[in-house]
Design a protein around this motif. Structure first.
Motif, PDB file in Angstrom:
ATOM      1  N   UNK A  18      -4.559 -14.569   1.083  1.00 16.72           N
ATOM      2  CA  UNK A  18      -4.886 -13.602   2.127  1.00 16.72           C
ATOM      3  C   UNK A  18      -3.925 -13.664   3.308  1.00 16.72           C
ATOM      4  N   UNK A  19      -3.190 -14.769   3.438  1.00 13.71           N
ATOM      5  CA  UNK A  19      -2.250 -14.938   4.544  1.00 13.71           C
ATOM      6  C   UNK A  19      -0.816 -14.583   4.157  1.00 13.71           C
ATOM      7  N   UNK A  20      -0.652 -14.012   2.964  1.00 11.99           N
ATOM      8  CA  UNK A  20       0.672 -13.668   2.437  1.00 11.99           C
ATOM      9  C   UNK A  20       0.857 -12.155   2.405  1.00 11.99           C
ATOM     10  N   UNK A  21       2.022 -11.712   2.854  1.00 12.13           N
ATOM     11  CA  UNK A  21       2.429 -10.310   2.723  1.00 12.13           C
ATOM     12  C   UNK A  21       3.642 -10.291   1.800  1.00 12.13           C
ATOM     13  N   UNK A  22       3.579  -9.502   0.735  1.00 11.72           N
ATOM     14  CA  UNK A  22       4.637  -9.486  -0.277  1.00 11.72           C
ATOM     15  C   UNK A  22       5.231  -8.090  -0.438  1.00 11.72           C
ATOM     16  N   UNK A  23       6.508  -8.071  -0.857  1.00 10.55           N
ATOM     17  CA  UNK A  23       7.248  -6.817  -1.043  1.00 10.55           C
ATOM     18  C   UNK A  23       7.966  -6.830  -2.387  1.00 10.55           C
ATOM     19  N   UNK A  24       8.006  -5.656  -3.053  1.00  8.37           N
ATOM     20  CA  UNK A  24       8.733  -5.573  -4.312  1.00  8.37           C
ATOM     21  C   UNK A  24       8.952  -4.145  -4.751  1.00  8.37           C
ATOM     22  N   UNK A  75       4.593   1.392 -11.722  1.00  9.79           N
ATOM     23  CA  UNK A  75       3.667   0.285 -11.913  1.00  9.79           C
ATOM     24  C   UNK A  75       3.548  -0.563 -10.642  1.00  9.79           C
ATOM     25  N   UNK A  76       4.614  -0.654  -9.895  1.00  9.01           N
ATOM     26  CA  UNK A  76       4.612  -1.417  -8.649  1.00  9.01           C
ATOM     27  C   UNK A  76       3.790  -0.686  -7.591  1.00  9.01           C
ATOM     28  N   UNK A  77       3.970   0.616  -7.523  1.00  4.07           N
ATOM     29  CA  UNK A  77       3.200   1.425  -6.575  1.00  4.07           C
ATOM     30  C   UNK A  77       1.704   1.291  -6.851  1.00  4.07           C
ATOM     31  N   UNK A  78       1.351   1.276  -8.129  1.00  2.51           N
ATOM     32  CA  UNK A  78      -0.060   1.155  -8.509  1.00  2.51           C
ATOM     33  C   UNK A  78      -0.619  -0.224  -8.169  1.00  2.51           C
ATOM     34  N   UNK A  79       0.221  -1.261  -8.226  1.00  2.00           N
ATOM     35  CA  UNK A  79      -0.243  -2.636  -8.008  1.00  2.00           C
ATOM     36  C   UNK A  79      -0.356  -2.997  -6.535  1.00  2.00           C
ATOM     37  N   UNK A  80       0.478  -2.406  -5.691  1.00  2.00           N
ATOM     38  CA  UNK A  80       0.536  -2.801  -4.286  1.00  2.00           C
ATOM     39  C   UNK A  80      -0.612  -2.212  -3.478  1.00  2.00           C
ATOM     40  N   UNK A  81      -0.953  -2.890  -2.381  1.00  2.00           N
ATOM     41  CA  UNK A  81      -2.009  -2.381  -1.512  1.00  2.00           C
ATOM     42  C   UNK A  81      -1.479  -1.401  -0.477  1.00  2.00           C
ATOM     43  N   UNK A  82      -0.170  -1.335  -0.298  1.00  2.00           N
ATOM     44  CA  UNK A  82       0.441  -0.413   0.650  1.00  2.00           C
ATOM     45  C   UNK A  82       1.813   0.015   0.177  1.00  2.00           C
ATOM     46  N   UNK A 113       0.085  -8.176  -6.752  1.00  2.00           N
ATOM     47  CA  UNK A 113      -1.349  -8.214  -7.031  1.00  2.00           C
ATOM     48  C   UNK A 113      -1.987  -9.467  -6.443  1.00  2.00           C
ATOM     49  N   UNK A 114      -1.250 -10.582  -6.509  1.00  2.00           N
ATOM     50  CA  UNK A 114      -1.787 -11.860  -6.014  1.00  2.00           C
ATOM     51  C   UNK A 114      -1.874 -11.903  -4.486  1.00  2.00           C
ATOM     52  N   UNK A 115      -0.868 -11.401  -3.812  1.00  2.00           N
ATOM     53  CA  UNK A 115      -0.820 -11.480  -2.351  1.00  2.00           C
ATOM     54  C   UNK A 115      -1.963 -10.684  -1.722  1.00  2.00           C
ATOM     55  N   UNK A 151      -1.892  -8.964   0.968  1.00  2.00           N
ATOM     56  CA  UNK A 151      -1.348  -7.670   1.390  1.00  2.00           C
ATOM     57  C   UNK A 151       0.003  -7.498   0.717  1.00  2.00           C
ATOM     58  N   UNK A 152       0.250  -6.324   0.158  1.00  2.00           N
ATOM     59  CA  UNK A 152       1.512  -6.129  -0.550  1.00  2.00           C
ATOM     60  C   UNK A 152       2.014  -4.708  -0.375  1.00  2.00           C
ATOM     61  N   UNK A 153       3.328  -4.583  -0.437  1.00  2.00           N
ATOM     62  CA  UNK A 153       3.968  -3.289  -0.241  1.00  2.00           C
ATOM     63  C   UNK A 153       4.941  -2.969  -1.366  1.00  2.00           C
ATOM     64  N   UNK A 154       4.797  -1.779  -1.918  1.00  2.00           N
ATOM     65  CA  UNK A 154       5.790  -1.224  -2.827  1.00  2.00           C
ATOM     66  C   UNK A 154       6.826  -0.492  -1.984  1.00  2.00           C
ATOM     67  N   UNK A 155       8.068  -0.657  -2.345  1.00  2.00           N
ATOM     68  CA  UNK A 155       9.123   0.046  -1.636  1.00  2.00           C
ATOM     69  C   UNK A 155       9.075   1.537  -1.961  1.00  2.00           C
ATOM     70  N   UNK A 156       9.664   2.343  -1.103  1.00  2.00           N
ATOM     71  CA  UNK A 156       9.697   3.782  -1.344  1.00  2.00           C
ATOM     72  C   UNK A 156      10.423   4.149  -2.618  1.00  2.00           C
ATOM     73  N   UNK A 157      11.271   3.247  -3.097  1.00  2.00           N
ATOM     74  CA  UNK A 157      12.051   3.451  -4.325  1.00  2.00           C
ATOM     75  C   UNK A 157      11.448   2.714  -5.517  1.00  2.00           C
ATOM     76  N   UNK A 158      10.171   2.295  -5.420  1.00  2.00           N
ATOM     77  CA  UNK A 158       9.576   1.407  -6.417  1.00  2.00           C
ATOM     78  C   UNK A 158       9.219   2.103  -7.726  1.00  2.00           C
ATOM     79  N   UNK A 159       9.152   1.290  -8.772  1.00  2.00           N
ATOM     80  CA  UNK A 159       8.674   1.698 -10.096  1.00  2.00           C
ATOM     81  C   UNK A 159       7.194   2.101  -9.979  1.00  2.00           C
TER      82      UNK A 159
END
Length: 286
Positions: free
Chosen positions: A224-230, A254-261, A240-242, A244-252
């Motif tokens: 819960x204290x981790x913010x991740x980007x991919x 599957x990444x967009x679906x997995x991230x929370x933001x 998925x584990x982090x 809070x997580x962010x998919x980049x604007x250029x993301x695949x």
């Protein structure tokens, strides 16, 4: 899903930022922008650890080594190695792929996808088959069949295998990944980060997420204290584990679906945009 301009997905207290490199922290020309350099430095100054979590081997970490601050650690090869960038990429921990298992994967994929060629990434460097696209950054690589590359006279006497790479000249990237997971998913972990049909194969259960979780546990940091980007499928488990997580604007997708933001693209400094928001929230500045 919320965007980088909406502060709601940010945790009350961020203790660690975990960021992929290619297509995420790095711009397409492999540079780190001045804005991103400043954001990384500010995060560490505020007491937030920054982990580079990448599919790259330790020897290819020169793109960010000068931007490492206090901790100096990076997770490389999709979780198979933890390295100290302050010590020139010294490998501190290895989660290897067993050579017999790697050879079994080779045989299964050759049957399932004829035309597949392989490369073997060791802690000491990469080597590949004659049909595999050459690594121009590694001119000293041995070229031989996978059987020869994975052979050792006595178990445990050779450098550990941290990743097996499989390349196919014709299959679509996602189709190749799906085929490989179906054919050999009980033997090893399969993922991809290249725009081509290039698979990255690690020991079963080894991923960016599982190694990041181990590193965080050693520091008393919760998910819960981790913010991740991919941006690519090899980031999905980490996002998925982090907490809070962010998919980049250029993301695949599957990444967009997995991230929370979602943040803006790597060429628009999407990681820096969110780090700036994290620091503003934690310091109470507008």
């Amino acid at each position: 899903m919320t965007s980088a301009t909406d502060p709601r997905p940010l945790p009350a207290a961020t203790r660690l930022i975990a960021t992929d490199l290619d297509g995420t922290l790095l711009r397409d020309d492999k540079s780190v922008s001045d804005r991103t350099v400043a954001a990384l430095a500010a995060a560490e100054e505020a007491g937030i650890e920054v982990f580079f979590v990448t599919g790259r081997p330790a020897r290819w970490m020169d793109v960010v080594s000068e931007h490492v601050h206090r901790h100096g650690l990076a997770i490389c090869a999709n979780g198979a190695a933890v390295v100290d960038l302050h010590a020139g990429g010294e490998v501190l921990q290895v989660r290897p792929l067993d050579r017999k298992t790697a050879l079994a994967v080779v045989h299964v994929l050759r049957d399932a996808a004829p035309g597949t060629s392989f490369a073997v990434e060791l802690t000491t460097g990469i080597h590949y088959e004659p049909g595999y696209p050459p690594f121009h950054l590694d001119p000293g690589a041995t070229v031989a069949t996978a059987e020869k590359l994975l052979h050792e006279e006595r178990p445990g006497e050779s450098a550990p295998v941290i990743k097996l790479l499989a390349q196919h000249p014709e299959l679509a990237p996602d189709a190749f990944l799906s085929l490989a997971r179906t054919a050999a998913g009980e033997l090893a972990s399969f993922t991809r980060s290249s725009p081509t049909a290039l698979l990255e194969i690690s020991g079963l259960g080894v991923s960016k997420a599982s190694t990041l979780a181990l590193c965080c546990a050693q520091r008393g940091i919760s998910a819960d204290e981790v913010v991740a980007f991919g941006d690519m499928p090899n980031d999905v488990e980490m996002l998925t584990w982090a907490g809070t997580s962010y998919a980049m604007g250029n993301a695949h997708p599957d990444v967009i679906a997995a991230a929370s933001g979602r943040t803006v693209a790597n060429n628009e400094d999407g990681v820096a945009v969110v780090i700036e928001q994290i620091l503003a929230r934690q310091t109470g500045t507008p």
